[in-house]
Design an enzyme around this catalytic site. Sequence first.
Site, short mmCIF file in Angstrom:
data_model
loop_
_atom_site.label_atom_id
_atom_site.label_comp_id
_atom_site.label_asym_id
_atom_site.label_seq_id
_atom_site.Cartn_x
_atom_site.Cartn_y
_atom_site.Cartn_z
N ARG A 136 5.08 -13.36 0.84
CA ARG A 136 4.58 -13.53 2.21
C ARG A 136 3.61 -14.71 2.26
O ARG A 136 3.10 -15.14 1.22
CB ARG A 136 3.81 -12.27 2.61
N ARG A 193 14.63 -1.03 1.41
CA ARG A 193 14.77 -2.28 2.13
C ARG A 193 15.23 -3.35 1.15
O ARG A 193 14.76 -3.40 0.01
CB ARG A 193 13.41 -2.61 2.70
N ASP A 200 0.34 -11.43 6.61
CA ASP A 200 0.92 -10.63 5.53
C ASP A 200 2.30 -10.09 5.92
O ASP A 200 3.00 -9.53 5.09
CB ASP A 200 -0.01 -9.48 5.14
N ASN A 201 2.67 -10.27 7.18
CA ASN A 201 4.01 -9.84 7.61
C ASN A 201 4.93 -11.04 7.83
O ASN A 201 5.99 -10.90 8.44
CB ASN A 201 3.90 -9.03 8.91
N GLY A 235 0.81 -1.22 0.00
CA GLY A 235 0.00 0.00 0.00
C GLY A 235 0.84 1.25 0.00
O GLY A 235 0.34 2.35 -0.25
P1 AMP Z 1 1.56 -3.06 8.01
O1 AMP Z 1 0.77 -3.09 9.29
O2 AMP Z 1 2.56 -1.92 7.94
O3 AMP Z 1 2.16 -4.37 7.67
O4 AMP Z 1 0.49 -2.70 6.89
C1 AMP Z 1 -0.63 -3.48 6.59
C2 AMP Z 1 -1.15 -3.12 5.23
O5 AMP Z 1 -1.53 -1.74 5.19
C3 AMP Z 1 -0.13 -3.30 4.13
O6 AMP Z 1 -0.82 -3.75 3.01
C4 AMP Z 1 0.42 -1.91 3.94
O7 AMP Z 1 0.96 -1.70 2.66
C5 AMP Z 1 -0.78 -1.04 4.21
N1 AMP Z 1 -0.42 0.29 4.73
C6 AMP Z 1 0.10 0.57 5.94
N2 AMP Z 1 0.30 1.89 6.06
C7 AMP Z 1 -0.11 2.47 4.92
C8 AMP Z 1 -0.16 3.80 4.43
N3 AMP Z 1 0.25 4.83 5.14
N4 AMP Z 1 -0.65 3.99 3.18
C9 AMP Z 1 -1.08 2.97 2.44
N5 AMP Z 1 -1.07 1.70 2.84
C10 AMP Z 1 -0.58 1.44 4.06
MG MG Z 2 3.08 -5.38 6.43
#
Ligand code: AMP
Ligand code: MG
Length: 493
Positions: free
Chosen positions: A179, A172, A248-249, A89
């Site tokens: 994943r 990174r 997803d992580n 995202g």
């Molecule tokens: P994360 O918790 O960082 O692993 O994010 C979970 C999901 O939300 C992933 O698909 C990220 O790409 C998306 N995401 C997190 N923060 C943002 C943001 N600021 N803008 C767009 N997508 C985000």
């Molecule tokens: Mg993530």
Amino acid sequence: MTQLTFNNTFSKLGDDFFSHLKPMGLPEPVLVSINPKAVYLLGLKTSELTQDWFLEWASGNQTLTGSDPLAMVYSGHQFGGYSPQLGDGRGLLLGEVVGPEGKWDIHLKGAGSTPYSRFGDGRAVLRSSIREYLCSEAIHGLGIASTRALSLTMGKEPVYRESVESAAMLIRLARSHVRFGSFEYFHHTQRPDLVKKLADYVIEQYLPDIQGDSEQYLSLFRHSVHSTAKLIAQWQAVGFAHGVMNTDNMSIIGETMDYGPFGFLDAYNPDFICNHSDTGGRYSFKRQPMIGLWNCNALANALTSLIPVEALKQILEEYELLFLKTLLELHCQKLGLYEQHSDNQSLIDSLLESLAENQVDYSIFFRNLCYFDDKAFDENSSENDTSYTNLRDLFLNREAFDSWAKKYRDRLGKENTKTADRKASMLKTNPKYIFRNYMAEIAIRKAEDEQDYSEIDRLLTLLQSPFDEHPDCEEYAKHPPAWSQKLSVSCSS
Ligand code: AMP
Ligand code: MG
């Protein structure tokens, strides 16, 4: 111009797997930090990094020839519930580059909105980018598989979180960005053909030895389950809490990835919850091993079109034994016990119980334990033995340590290792420096308030060799300051 040569295998999988798009660059970019170790991994020369192209590239303002940026699609279980549509995202896979130690995915995090941004702005803030930049290198420095960090840039663009923050971008490196959730996405959208295509890709890229075997998909799953079990055993042994173990992580090849509200243990507390947003404690420290298995189960479900259910179940059963065996080995190494004895586990269990009861700092205890004198013990002289009192004084109930130390000394007596060799090995197993949240906070405050990025570089060098002495950083080996108790980290990034 740069020597980077891109070889984009993932982008050849086709449009079902990603969306092509260019990064949205940061205005007036500033280079915050470059990691020389990752520069080497890409086969770059440091002299190239002072050239304009690097800053332009690392801040998303320039796409290099041969790079084919794309946002990967995936889904995943977040806090136990299935989210059918996730994906990059706010990051883009820029391509793959082969360096002196093999191939790396290059991912630009904070590169603007994508079709998978949902309600997000596609940006990353400086605060969380500093945390990921340093922690990924800290985890690697501790000998644990992790994504790596190449560079950190920031730019003049306001980002709205709880307050207005600065936008940043992190480059990174990962061996793979596939994943568990990548497989879940194709399974749950009823595309078994694409589950197979992705599995074939992962095998070809990362497990060439099993490619073409009659049970290659089973071997792939086994590899994921085993590497996850081992990874989480390593996290537990070093006192690391990931914070957001959503599927997803979870890397398909078992690398630590997606650093958010992580935390290292200060006082040993199995119930430690590092993520302020995790109100139910789903991802508390002690639950990580179980959640690792839960996540493998979600992956198994996503692979049912490729592997018979009975075979998947059998492999899932291997997780717990492997995890426990690995953790026992790691704990034994931390204690300097190299021979198998029936009482090893009970010695460890009684220690951990006592550390928790006495609120003893986990890392400081083990570092001090490296200096434990295993020679004949005279009860009366122990008070003058600083290596002993340095341990004993960590306990609220000092007699609790005395009684454990007696058992430990007896147990060491059954080892064949020389004291000096044990000490040397323990010093390479028990880090002097871990990345406590307050250290990140100091670097963040300096960067945000004073545009002073020197602490980031200082911490980078320190955390990349956490077992070594760093006389100018002794403060960071001590107990965290009282103000650090007030810090809280959440999913906001
Ligand atoms: P994360 O918790 O960082 O692993 O994010 C979970 C999901 O939300 C992933 O698909 C990220 O790409 C998306 N995401 C997190 N923060 C943002 C943001 N600021 N803008 C767009 N997508 C985000
Ligand atoms: Mg993530």
